[in-house]
Design an enzyme around this catalytic site. Sequence first.
Site, short mmCIF file in Angstrom:
data_model
loop_
_atom_site.label_atom_id
_atom_site.label_comp_id
_atom_site.label_asym_id
_atom_site.label_seq_id
_atom_site.Cartn_x
_atom_site.Cartn_y
_atom_site.Cartn_z
N GLY A 332 0.80 -1.22 0.00
CA GLY A 332 0.00 0.00 0.00
C GLY A 332 0.83 1.26 0.00
O GLY A 332 0.33 2.35 -0.28
N SER A 334 3.27 1.74 -2.09
CA SER A 334 3.71 1.97 -3.46
C SER A 334 3.24 3.33 -3.98
O SER A 334 2.09 3.72 -3.79
CB SER A 334 3.16 0.88 -4.38
N SER A 349 8.63 2.24 -5.20
CA SER A 349 8.35 1.15 -6.13
C SER A 349 8.15 -0.17 -5.39
O SER A 349 7.08 -0.75 -5.42
CB SER A 349 9.49 1.01 -7.14
#
Length: 380
Positions: A332, A334, A349
Site C-alpha cells: 500500500g 507503493s 516502487s
Amino acid sequence: MNRTTPLRAAAAALLLTVGLGGAHAGAAHATPVAATPTASAGLLEAMRQDLGLTAPQAEERLRAEKAAAAVEQAARQTAGGAYGGSWFESATGRLVVALTDRTEEADVRALGADTRIVRHSAAALDRVKSRLDALSAPAGVAGWHVDTEANSVVVTVVRAERNAPAVRAFVEKARGNGPVAVAETATAPRTYAAGTVGGDPYYTGNVRCSIGFSVHGGYVTAGHCGRAGAAVRGWDGSAMGTFQGSSFPGDDYAYVSIHSGWWTVPVVLGWGTTSDRLVRGSAEAPVGASICRSGSTTHWHCGTVLAKNETVNYSQGAVHQMTKTSVCAEGGDSGGAFISGDQAQGVTSGGWGNCSSGGETWFQPVNEILGRYGLTLHTA
C-alpha cells in the site's frame, strides 16, 4: 466532493490518508517550512528512531547533506571524464568524489569535497551496467547497480538461490562484461501495492497505492498501481482522476490527472510523526544522504540512500534506473513520496522486508518521471 476543511481535502488529494483520526491531525494544520528549514521535532525523532542520531547530530547532518548535494553537481562538471561517482560520508559530513585522474583532484577539493582515486570512471561502470541490462535475469537475481564506493557493478542474488544454475550462469555472463562483484539478500524484491482496505483513499480497481508528488494538473505515482486509462478513486470513494500514462516493468512510474473538485498542493504528509513537508524542488540527494518516505500504510520512515541507477528484478520483470534505500515499506506504500529535506526525490516502487523487522526499498527518481511526461512539479 465533501470537504471538512480546504487544506484537509487538498492534503488528501496529494497523499493517501487512513480514516479521519489522529494520524490525520497534522494534515489539517500543515506547518510551512522556511526557505532554509530547521528540522521539526517530529523529523528529529524519526531520524533518532531510524538512523540512531541525536537531535544535534540530525540537524548537522541535514545541513551537511544540503551542502553536499550542491557540491556534487559542481564536482561532476569539474572532474569531466575522470569522474568516478560520489557519495556522502556520514562520518565526516562531507561529499567524497571518486576520480580516475589526479589532475582534477585539487580543483575538486577546492569545491569542498574529499577525493578518492579509483580505476574505473562512472561512465565506464555505467556502460557495464547497461550491458547487464540487456541480459535476461532469472528470479534468483534480485538486481544490479553501480557501487561507487566499491568502484564496480554489484549483482545482488537471493541467498537461497545463489547456487542455482541459472543464477550462476547470469553472474558468469555479468563478470564477462567488466568489474562485477556479487552481494546477497535474504529475500527477493516485490512491489508494494495492496488490496482494497476500508477507509484508505487512493484506489484503482481493487488496488490501493500512495500518491507521490503533486504536479500541475495531477500527481505522479508508481506505474504498477494502474495502467493508462484506469480510473482512480480518492480517499472518500469519489472519482478522483485518470491514469494518463503508466510504465511497468522497465520503468515504474505513472501520471494521474485529477478531476474538478480536487486540487494539488506541494505537500508531503508527515502523518503526525513530523510536520507536513512543503516541497520546494527536486535536487537529487547523493548516495549516503538521509532520506524519508511517506506512504499510506506505514506512514513516515527515514533511512539513507544506498545506491543509484540499480536494476531491480521483480517477478513481473526488470525495472531500471532505480534508487535503493534503507527505508522500510509495506503493501500500500507503493507510489508514495521519497523526500530529502524539502527536495522531492522519487516515488516508492518496491523492496523487501517490512517496518517491524526492517528491509530495503527502491524508488523511481522523480526527475525522470517529470521529463518523461513533460510535467512540472508543484512547489511551494
